[in-house]
Each structure stands twice: as C-alpha cells, then as structure tokens.
Design an enzyme around this catalytic site. Structure first.
Site, short mmCIF file in Angstrom:
data_model
loop_
_atom_site.label_atom_id
_atom_site.label_comp_id
_atom_site.label_asym_id
_atom_site.label_seq_id
_atom_site.Cartn_x
_atom_site.Cartn_y
_atom_site.Cartn_z
N GLU A 114 -5.93 -10.64 -1.64
CA GLU A 114 -6.84 -10.70 -0.50
C GLU A 114 -8.16 -10.37 -0.93
O GLU A 114 -8.82 -9.70 -0.11
CB GLU A 114 -6.26 -9.35 0.27
CG GLU A 114 -4.92 -9.10 0.67
CD GLU A 114 -4.36 -8.07 1.48
OE1 GLU A 114 -5.25 -7.10 1.82
OE2 GLU A 114 -3.16 -7.67 1.31
N GLU B 80 0.77 -1.15 0.07
CA GLU B 80 -0.03 -0.14 -0.14
C GLU B 80 0.64 1.26 -0.09
O GLU B 80 0.62 2.07 0.56
CB GLU B 80 -0.99 -0.21 1.21
CG GLU B 80 -1.84 -1.18 1.24
CD GLU B 80 -2.89 -1.25 2.33
OE1 GLU B 80 -2.81 -0.36 3.35
OE2 GLU B 80 -3.75 -2.12 2.24
N ASN C 66 2.19 -4.86 -3.20
CA ASN C 66 0.95 -5.10 -2.96
C ASN C 66 -0.04 -3.98 -2.98
O ASN C 66 0.69 -2.98 -2.23
CB ASN C 66 0.89 -6.13 -2.15
CG ASN C 66 -0.53 -6.89 -1.65
OD1 ASN C 66 -0.99 -7.34 -2.68
ND2 ASN C 66 -0.95 -6.86 -0.45
N ASP D 81 -12.03 -10.37 -0.93
CA ASP D 81 -13.21 -10.49 -0.57
C ASP D 81 -14.01 -9.60 -1.27
O ASP D 81 -13.90 -8.69 -2.00
CB ASP D 81 -13.38 -10.20 1.02
CG ASP D 81 -12.51 -9.22 1.48
OD1 ASP D 81 -12.52 -8.19 0.69
OD2 ASP D 81 -12.16 -9.06 2.66
N HIS E 219 -10.17 -6.25 -2.44
CA HIS E 219 -11.20 -6.05 -1.41
C HIS E 219 -12.25 -5.18 -2.20
O HIS E 219 -12.33 -4.14 -2.34
CB HIS E 219 -10.72 -5.31 -0.50
CG HIS E 219 -9.78 -6.16 0.57
ND1 HIS E 219 -9.93 -7.18 1.19
CD2 HIS E 219 -8.29 -5.58 0.98
CE1 HIS E 219 -8.78 -7.62 1.71
NE2 HIS E 219 -7.85 -6.71 1.58
C1 XIL Z 1 -6.16 -6.87 8.13
C2 XIL Z 1 -6.50 -8.25 9.03
O1 XIL Z 1 -7.32 -8.96 8.35
C3 XIL Z 1 -7.16 -7.64 10.28
O2 XIL Z 1 -7.20 -8.60 11.11
C4 XIL Z 1 -6.20 -6.54 11.19
O3 XIL Z 1 -7.02 -6.13 12.17
C5 XIL Z 1 -6.03 -5.32 9.97
O4 XIL Z 1 -5.36 -5.92 8.59
N1 XIL Z 1 -5.04 -5.04 3.79
C6 XIL Z 1 -3.72 -5.71 4.00
C7 XIL Z 1 -3.99 -6.57 5.19
O5 XIL Z 1 -2.83 -5.56 3.28
O6 XIL Z 1 -2.92 -6.71 5.88
C8 XIL Z 1 -5.18 -6.14 6.06
O7 XIL Z 1 -5.52 -7.10 7.10
C9 XIL Z 1 -6.52 -5.85 5.21
C10 XIL Z 1 -5.95 -4.90 4.31
#
Ligand code: XIL
Length: 475
Positions: free
Chosen positions: A271, A166, A207, A273, A243
């Site tokens: 990641e 990020e 990422n 969802d 996401h």
């Molecule tokens: C999130 C986890 O899922 C949570 O449990 C934690 O509290 C915060 O981080 N982007 C990322 C991940 O790269 O590491 C994050 O994971 C979600 C967003």
C-alpha cells in the site's frame, strides 16, 4: 470500529493548463547514438524482473481518461481500494454483494492484469451487524462464512488475498479487535484455513502497517509465520503496507523483507505512499523520489518480493489528506495527473535508469523531414513557481533512438528540477535529454517528461522547439 468506505473523494484544484500553438519548418537532425531498447512503463520494468507493480483502484475514477490511461498503461496488478472489504461484500449477514468488487475484477481481467484481494478480515470497514454478535462461537461462524463466500466468489481470479489485515499493535501484542476479543488467538488461523479451503490456488497473506522495519510489530508477524509454518497452518505471503512519511524509509527495509523471505513466504509492498506536509515543494518532491526509489530497490533486491503496490494513482484521490491532517502529495502522479519525480524513483528502483546516457561518437548528420516531431506543453503555475509537463511525439515514419529537445524561455523562467528527462539550462536556452528508459520513440510514439521551475510573474509557454536539431510542430 470505523466504516468510512463511503467517505466522498477529495478533489483539489490548481490553475488551468496553458498551451501554445505555433508551427515551424524543418531543420537538420544530428543522429543520436542508438541506445539499448528500454522499458518505458513501470509495468514493463516490473515484468522484466518477474514482478508486478500494482495500484489500488476505485472503479468510478476510470471515467476520467487521464486516470484510466495511467491505470491501463503503467500497472500489471490491481487491488480494490475498498470494494472487496467486508462492509462492501456482506452488508447484511449472509447476503453477499459483489457488484463493486466485480468491477475491479473485470477491469483487471480485461487488461490482463493480476488481481490482488484486499481484505477478508479487518477491524475496520466491516458491517455493523458484526458488532451485534456477542458470542465467540457465532462470530467465528460468521467470519468463516464471510471468508468462504468471498474467497470462493473470486477463486480463479484473485492471485493472492490479504486474509487478515492489521492484527497487531505496534508493540507486537495482538490488536484487541472484535475478532481477537470474542474468538481469541485462533481467529487468524481459522481465517487462513477457511481461505485455503475456499480457494486453494490463491496465495494467502497477512498484511500490516508500520512493519517495514525490523521492530516489535514486524517481529510478531515473523513469529506468527514461523509458528504457522511449524504447525502446518496455511500462509504464503506477508504484506508490508508502507504508508510512509517523507524521508523515513527504514534503512533495514530490505533486510526485513529478506528475513521473511528466508522463512519461505513471499513478501510484497502492498500500500505504498509517501506523505509530506502540503503544499509540497521541489526539495520534498526530490526526497520523495529518493524514497520511492529506496522502496522499489528493496523489493527488486529480494527475489521473493513479488512487487510493489501503490495506494492510489493520483494525489487528487488519496486517503492520506483525509486521515493525516496537513499531509498529502503521497502518490506518483500529482492532482493534475502530471508525473512527479517519484515516478523516476520508482522506475529507477525497478531497473530503469534516469542518469544521462553515456555519449558515444555522434553518427552522421542526416536531414530531418519537416514536422517530424510535435511538442505539447502544459503548465500549472502559482505566484512564482510552476510545474510543466512536456509531451514529445515522433510524427515521422522512422523510430528515434535517443532524443534531445531544446527550447528557449523568454521571461527568465528557471528550471529547478526535472523528472523523466535530464534538463539543463544555460541562460534562456533549455536542453532536455531522454532518460534511458524513454530513449526510444517509435514512429507515432510519444513520451512525457516534467519539471518544476520558478518564474517572475510572467510565464509564457515556449514558442518553438527542436528535437535532435529539427524544428517541431507546437501542438
Ligand atoms: C483506506 C482507503 O484508501 C480509503 O478510501 C477508506 O476510506 C479507508 O481505507 N490500510 C488498509 C487500507 O489496509 O484498506 C486502507 O484503505 C488504508 C490503510
């Protein structure tokens, strides 16, 4: 900065399961035409394509057998949801703690799964001592020390690292993180060089989120990859977090992955969802299925896409409701570990098919041994709706290839939408036919499918089932 790694897990509750128990005698079976042997898990579909399907693991949840069972069987890659982040691995300067990360690594190794490293440098979930470093030179030294130690510790175990996470704003400019503001533009390449030196075998990735489409942010990363390649800075892969919001899979996702692949780097959905407003309904779950299918399809269609990782297994434990108020239901299994339609979408995107198999000439009718099948039925219900999970077990001594399960609903229940099987209903008579990927039921083997339905207040479980015409034990 935010350090929310210690946020307690969310727990949601739904009404309890109902099970019926009736024993019935034998009938006669209609032999169903043999279908091609099909893969039955997400990981076998992925492996058939030379790809991996991964999930973000929080080790403590493995104590729940349903969680562990899904983790064990469905995935061939694991990433630590939090355990390998800076705040977990170096809570005080130059003092490294790997216990939590090692649990994830050990789980991956014990199951023969790939281990993906997440993440070495990120503007969140880093320890507070980092904020106390005001000099750029000192912060660079601390960052390189962190990258070096963690990457060395997991060398030989991790196949790829999210080295930097990020680093960009949505408009394509550099995020003004502590690393950017104190070290300057070079912090990213310094992190990559340190990671390469510490673990020459690991693939090194950058990422980010909201980079799934061709846009200013993804183009900034594209330009960085081009620049690194031109200058000989190590970079091997780009992660796209994905996401996503329901119904908003970018139409150019595949094209975007492909343009990065064309630069000579691997790509991965890291990641995934797909969140929706909660409570979810059948139509949203159907859209989510299609969204999962689109994402898996995009990866399937890009040779250099190494696979898809989902950010958790079950809606019971997801970061989404904590962070996006009013949203949830973003993962593949529901809060009771029931497979959602998204499962079929993911499977279909990776080459499993959920269409009804083409019927061919039926084979000869053969008698079926008594009790050659056992069926269990679990339901979660609310006012007028329910979700049911049906597990069919072949208790006979020979394999079943292709199956049709029938039962009757006595209280006017109506199936509205099914997954992992094709379910049709005529009056009270319900017929479920296998999906292509779960057609084969070896002796002793079982498979589960599910559906949503409506009911008028009373929702008794079916009292009897037949499998390919033969009565089953009701388990
Ligand atoms: C999130 C986890 O899922 C949570 O449990 C934690 O509290 C915060 O981080 N982007 C990322 C991940 O790269 O590491 C994050 O994971 C979600 C967003």
């Amino acid at each position: 900065m935010t350090d929310d790694s210690k946020r307690p897990p969310r727990r949601h509750r739904r009404p309890l399961s109902v099970a019926a128990a009736v024993l019935l005698a034998a009938g006669a079976a209609i032999a169903i035409p043999q279908l091609a042997e099909a893969a039955t898990t997400l990981q076998s579909l992925a492996a058939a394509k030379g790809k991996t399907v991964g999930f973000a693991l929080t080790s403590s949840y493995l104590s729940e057998s349903a969680y562990k069972n899904i983790a064990d069987t469905e995935f061939n890659l694991v990433v630590a949801e939090n355990a390998m982040k800076w705040s977990s691995t170096e809570p005080s300067r130059n003092s490294f703690t790997y216990a939590a990360g090692d649990q994830v690594a050990d789980y991956a190794a014990s199951g023969g799964k790939q281990l993906y490293g997440h993440t070495l440098v990120w503007h969140q979930q880093y320890p507070s001592w980092v904020d106390g470093i005001s000099s750029g030179t000192d912060l660079l030294a601390a960052m390189k020390n962190h990258v070096t130690n963690v990457a060395q510790h997991y060398a030989g175990k991790v196949t790829a690292w999210d080295v930097v996470n990020e680093a960009f704003e949505d408009n394509g400019s550099r995020r003004q993180s502590i690393f950017q503001t104190r070290i300057g533009n070079t912090y990213i390449e310094e992190a990559f060089k340190a990671a390469r030196a510490a673990d020459p075998a690991a693939k090194l990735c950058i990422n980010d989120y909201s980079t799934d489409a061709v846009n200013a942010k993804s183009t900034a990363i594209y330009n960085l990859v081009q620049d690194f390649k031109a200058r000989g800075i190590p970079i091997d892969c780009v992660g796209f977090q994905a996401h996503l919001i329901l119904g908003q899979v970018p139409s150019d996702l595949q094209a975007n992955l492909q343009r990065f692949a064309n630069l000579g780097v691997d790509v991965r959905i890291t990641e995934l969802d797909v969140r929706m407003t909660t409570p979810s309904d059948a139509s949203e779950l159907a859209t989510q299925k299609s969204d999962f299918q689109k994402v898996f399809t995009a990866c399937a269609n890009v040779t250099r896409c190494t696979g898809v990782t989902v950010w958790g297994l079950t809606d019971k434990y997801s970061w989404v409701p904590d962070v996006f108020s009013g949203y949830g239901a973003a993962l593949i299994w529901d809060e009771n570990y029931g497979k959602k339609p998204a499962y079929d979408g993911a499977a279909a995107g990776f080459g499993g098919t959920t269409t009804t198999p083409t019927p061919t000439t039926p084979g000869p009718t053969t008698p079926a041994p008594a009790g050659a099948c056992a069926v269990s039925y679990a339901v979660n219900q609310w006012n007028t709706g329910f979700t049911a999970t049906v597990t069919v077990r072949n208790t006979g001594s020979s394999a079943i290839n292709g199956w049709t399960l029938t039962w009757s609903y006595t209280a006017g229940q109506t199936v509205t939408q099914a997954w992992s099987a094709t379910v049709t209903q005529s009056g009270s008579a319900v017929t479920a036919t296998n999906a292509a990927w779960n057609a084969a039921l070896p002796a002793g083997g079982s498979t589960s499918f599910g559906f949503n339905g409506t009911h008028g207040g009373s929702n008794p479980a079916p009292a009897a089932y037949t499998l390919n015409g033969a009565a089953c034990t009701v388990a």
